[in-house]
Design a protein around this motif. Structure first.
Motif, PDB file in Angstrom:
ATOM      1  N   TRP A 122       0.854  -1.187   0.000  1.00  0.00           N
ATOM      2  CA  TRP A 122       0.000   0.000   0.000  1.00  0.00           C
ATOM      3  C   TRP A 122       0.889   1.235   0.000  1.00  0.00           C
ATOM      4  N   TYR A 123       0.532   2.207  -0.773  1.00  0.00           N
ATOM      5  CA  TYR A 123       1.248   3.495  -0.810  1.00  0.00           C
ATOM      6  C   TYR A 123       2.736   3.276  -1.077  1.00  0.00           C
ATOM      7  N   GLU A 124       3.061   2.296  -1.931  1.00  0.00           N
ATOM      8  CA  GLU A 124       4.433   1.780  -1.977  1.00  0.00           C
ATOM      9  C   GLU A 124       5.511   2.773  -2.381  1.00  0.00           C
ATOM     10  N   ASP A 125       5.156   3.819  -3.158  1.00  0.00           N
ATOM     11  CA  ASP A 125       6.225   4.760  -3.522  1.00  0.00           C
ATOM     12  C   ASP A 125       6.247   6.005  -2.628  1.00  0.00           C
ATOM     13  N   GLY A 126       5.471   5.999  -1.559  1.00  0.00           N
ATOM     14  CA  GLY A 126       5.500   7.133  -0.622  1.00  0.00           C
ATOM     15  C   GLY A 126       6.550   6.913   0.460  1.00  0.00           C
ATOM     16  N   THR A 127       7.023   7.995   1.059  1.00  0.00           N
ATOM     17  CA  THR A 127       7.930   7.862   2.206  1.00  0.00           C
ATOM     18  C   THR A 127       7.414   8.718   3.363  1.00  0.00           C
ATOM     19  N   LEU A 128       7.731   8.295   4.570  1.00  0.00           N
ATOM     20  CA  LEU A 128       7.237   8.990   5.763  1.00  0.00           C
ATOM     21  C   LEU A 128       8.002   8.498   6.979  1.00  0.00           C
ATOM     22  N   ASN A 129       7.752   9.132   8.112  1.00  0.00           N
ATOM     23  CA  ASN A 129       8.279   8.605   9.369  1.00  0.00           C
ATOM     24  C   ASN A 129       7.146   8.556  10.382  1.00  0.00           C
ATOM     25  N   VAL A 130       6.997   7.408  11.026  1.00  0.00           N
ATOM     26  CA  VAL A 130       5.876   7.205  11.952  1.00  0.00           C
ATOM     27  C   VAL A 130       6.002   8.099  13.186  1.00  0.00           C
ATOM     28  N   ALA A 131       7.201   8.221  13.729  1.00  0.00           N
ATOM     29  CA  ALA A 131       7.361   9.063  14.930  1.00  0.00           C
ATOM     30  C   ALA A 131       7.058  10.522  14.600  1.00  0.00           C
ATOM     31  N   ALA A 132       7.453  10.967  13.416  1.00  0.00           N
ATOM     32  CA  ALA A 132       7.162  12.350  13.024  1.00  0.00           C
ATOM     33  C   ALA A 132       5.650  12.544  12.924  1.00  0.00           C
ATOM     34  N   ASN A 133       4.943  11.520  12.456  1.00  0.00           N
ATOM     35  CA  ASN A 133       3.486  11.609  12.358  1.00  0.00           C
ATOM     36  C   ASN A 133       2.809  11.560  13.720  1.00  0.00           C
ATOM     37  N   CYS A 134       3.409  10.839  14.649  1.00  0.00           N
ATOM     38  CA  CYS A 134       2.797  10.687  15.974  1.00  0.00           C
ATOM     39  C   CYS A 134       3.209  11.804  16.927  1.00  0.00           C
ATOM     40  N   ILE A 135       4.265  12.540  16.597  1.00  0.00           N
ATOM     41  CA  ILE A 135       4.764  13.559  17.527  1.00  0.00           C
ATOM     42  C   ILE A 135       4.996  14.910  16.828  1.00  0.00           C
ATOM     43  N   ASP A 136       6.000  14.936  15.971  1.00  0.00           N
ATOM     44  CA  ASP A 136       6.488  16.230  15.461  1.00  0.00           C
ATOM     45  C   ASP A 136       5.405  17.086  14.819  1.00  0.00           C
ATOM     46  N   ARG A 137       4.543  16.444  14.047  1.00  0.00           N
ATOM     47  CA  ARG A 137       3.564  17.269  13.323  1.00  0.00           C
ATOM     48  C   ARG A 137       2.517  17.883  14.248  1.00  0.00           C
TER      49      ARG A 137
END
Ligand code: WTA
Length: 658
Positions: free
Chosen positions: A77-92
């Motif tokens: 799923w979403y195979e060509d996307g990149t992200l970071n889980v901690a950034a999504n759970c905290i930084d943003r």
């Protein structure tokens, strides 16, 4: 198939959505229907949109690329996307809610003050722990085993791994050194993080000394990070053990999040199957987080500022998805409780709800049954007016417990969400949505968005097309939260979940679909049992028993248990030189607790001079289940048994006579 508190269709009166719940919801009945229809008619479009709930470093252009056909089972799923889980759970969240509480930590001892950890403090702690991991040589793709009590450092460790791209594997603190060693070795972890001791219900488990015992069976390269939590005495191995809190104080409070591909593994979580050793369920970075966040929001009708409490342990998938990842991705306030529902007394859950003004409360039927047995006064003494939604998970809930939860705890005001899902599914699969779904006590009701359950005829595998149906539960197409593989064994992944019924994900549960299309889960159809909501492979308990020098053979089945849902019933054949005794029973019980952990402790051990076997030597478990259920009037055909008389003997000496 055994199943404890029975779900009786006589109780299946529909409970309408409480009026108060219909006012402030993410989905009413019409929205649910329309959204569900869109989610299954155009999964690509639906999940393209839902993926936007996360912050991506590189946005995805592809959404779904999945195949359920052996030998090419592949889920992306979403195979060509990149992200970071901690950034999504905290930084943003820092810009908008840096000073809002992220985690409320409630300690085992009510006299110890609770802690409120803001998103900013969470950022600081997670970065520090990430930097300590890095200093120990842990990097992207490396495995870290987390063996911690329910303390904030467990969440920090998960998010620290996510931040640097390491893959965590949490081992429930109730597991034994042997179980821990197996998981460290199977995942080839570089590091294990533990605590000196784990307090629970006023007692302490010596976690560090368990880890010491486990590490004797692991590579001497594995590092051991120790959280000094209680300050209890531990032995210290120089060069291997690290005082993690001291190190955290010394490193930087900043750590740049690693850019991860959507399909990079986020974590491994070992779970029991019907055969062999527990398997390492692998979850992804992108799809998993989209699914955990979305289900958390919709199933619990979570709104900004709500206080959400899931009572599970982070050692189980429920804790992963609904204490840490789902809530934090949504910027929620999530409660983490170190203790047990009955300590210091049976009002502890309700006192915590009152103290922290909990809005959504999520627990297991076994806890509800245990508390129900203590009487209503423990609930009545607490102010539960903050509660809006009540959830259950882990096993079928019997209507008596459902009704008690609804009337005594929820005062009839709070929708009950009975959520069916699994370690493998990452998040809720079949569940009511508060405000949208009228409920029926004992039914998990209807599928979540994007989930297409089917009922299959067990023998032929044919899909039952009539609404009213009974058979095995399978899922027709992929959803983003689905597990991707078994760690190190993709063959096992395919054969376990996709080989019994070609083209479907086979869940291992039996189910019934009623005339309204509501699903009623009837329990496992394989050799997995569900003890107090904990999943246990009977094969694991058997292999622990036969490892004892006095045991020749063992067969383990589940039987109905009032509180636990299912109890563990062991038929044990001793070596010819051994005589049965109460002492030996105790010895075997202790043995299994040491081999696996206290959660695998046998409830009943019956001495079996012989076990019912077919002429080819296969143990007839169907018969043993009936005897364990005390339902031996309906044994069915026993003519294929090699020695039919062993059955009479087992019936005569059966242990469960309720
Ligand atoms: C059972 C826990 C009935 C089921 C999230 C499933 C349930 C197994 C329910 C997964 C429910 C879970 N009603 N049965 N609401 N929820 N189960 O992997 O047998 O620990 O296959 O995941 O628990 O257990 P697991």
């Amino acid at each position: 198939m055994t199943q404890a508190p029975t779900i009786d269709s006589a109780h299946s009166d529909t409970v309408p959505v409480p009026a108060s719940a219909a006012t402030q919801t993410h989905a009413d009945a019409a929205t649910y229907k329309a959204m569900y229809a869109a989610s299954v008619s155009d999964p690509e479009g639906f999940w393209r949109e839902q993926g936007r709930r996360l912050d991506w470093i590189k946005p995805y252009s592809k959404v779904k690329n999945t195949n359920f056909q052996i030998p090419d089972v592949s889920i992306k799923w979403y195979e060509d996307g990149t992200l970071n889980v901690a950034a999504n759970c905290i930084d943003r969240h820092l810009a908008t809610r840096g000073d809002q509480t992220a985690i409320i930590w409630e300690p085992d001892d009510p006299a110890t003050p609770a802690q409120q950890i803001t998103y900013r403090a969470l950022h600081d702690q997670v970065c520090r722990m990430a930097n300590v991991f890095k200093a120990q040589g842990v990097g992207k793709g490396d495995r870290v085993v987390i063996y911690l009590p329910m303390i904030p450092q467990a969440a920090y460790a998960m998010l620290a791994c996510a931040r640097i791209g390491a893959i965590h594997s949490i081992v429930f603190a109730g597991f034994s050194p042997d179980a821990l060693a197996n998981r460290i070795n199977d995942s080839e972890a570089k590091l294990v993080i533990t605590a000196d001791e784990a307090p629970r219900g006023g007692r302490v488990t010596p976690l560090k000394s368990n880890a010491d015992a486990a590490l004797l069976h692991c590579s001497d390269k594995v590092k051991c990070l120790v959280v000094k939590h209680t300050g209890g005495q531990t032995t210290w191995v120089e060069g291997r053990d690290v005082d993690v809190l001291a190190e955290m104080a010394a490193v930087s409070g900043d750590c740049v999040p690693e850019e991860m591909a959507a399909e990079d593994p986020l974590f491994i979580l070992y779970t029991s199957g019907s055969t062999g050793k527990p398997k390492g369920v692998v979850h992804s970075t992108g799809g998993y987080l989209v699914y955990a966040a979305m289900t958390h929001q919709y199933t619990f009708d979570y709104h900004d500022g709500d206080v959400f409490w899931c009572t599970a342990d982070v050692g189980w998938v429920t804790g992963h998805s609904y204490i840490v990842y789902g809530p934090l991705a949504n910027g929620a306030i999530t409660v983490m409780f170190e203790g047990v529902p009955t300590y210091p007394d049976a009002s502890r859950f309700w006192q915590i709800c009152e103290k922290h003004k909990v809005n959504q409360f999520y627990t297991a039927p076994t806890a509800i049954r245990a508390l129900m047995g203590q009487g209503e006064s423990f609930v009545e003494s607490c102010d539960l007016s903050s509660l809006r939604v009540l959830g259950t998970v882990g096993e079928p809930i019997n209507p008596e417990a459902w009704n008690w939860y609804n009337t005594v705890v929820g005062k009839g005001r709070c929708p009950i969400v009975d959520t069916w899902w699994q370690t493998e599914t990452g998040g809720h699969m079949i569940t009511p949505l508060p405000g949208a779904t009228p409920t029926k006590p004992g039914s998990a009701t209807t599928p979540f968005f994007g989930v297409q359950p089917v009922v299959l005829e067990p023998q032929s595998g044919a899909e039952v097309t009539e609404t009213k149906a009974e058979g095995v539960l399978a899922i027709k197409d992929s959803w983003p939260g689905q597990m991707r593989t078994v760690w190190g064994d993709h063959e096992r992944f395919m054969s376990t979940y996709f080989s019994n019924y070609a083209g479907y994900y086979f869940a291992g549960d039996g189910c019934r679909r009623d005339e309204d299309g509501y699903y009623w889960i009837t329990g496992r159809v394989d050799d997995v049992i569900n003890v107090s909501g904990h999943r246990m492979g009977t094969a694991e308990v058997e292999s622990a028993l036969v490892a004892h020098p006095k045991v020749a053979e063992a067969a383990v089945v589940g039987y109905p248990h009032d509180i636990k849902g299912q109890g563990i019933y062991c038929f044990v054949t001793l070596m010819a030189s051994e005589a049965p005794s109460e002492e030996l029973r105790k010895e075997l019980r202790t043995w299994v607790r040491t081999e696996i952990g206290p959660i695998a402790s046998p409830d009943l051990i019956q001495w079996a001079p012989g076990l019912p076997k077919t002429r080819s030597g296969k143990i007839m478990r169907r018969i043993l289940r009936k005897i364990a259920e005390n339902d031996f009037g309906a044994l069915g055909d026993i003519s294929t048994l090699a020695e039919p008389q062993v059955v009479d003997n087992l019936i005569e000496t059966r242990m469960n006579r309720d």
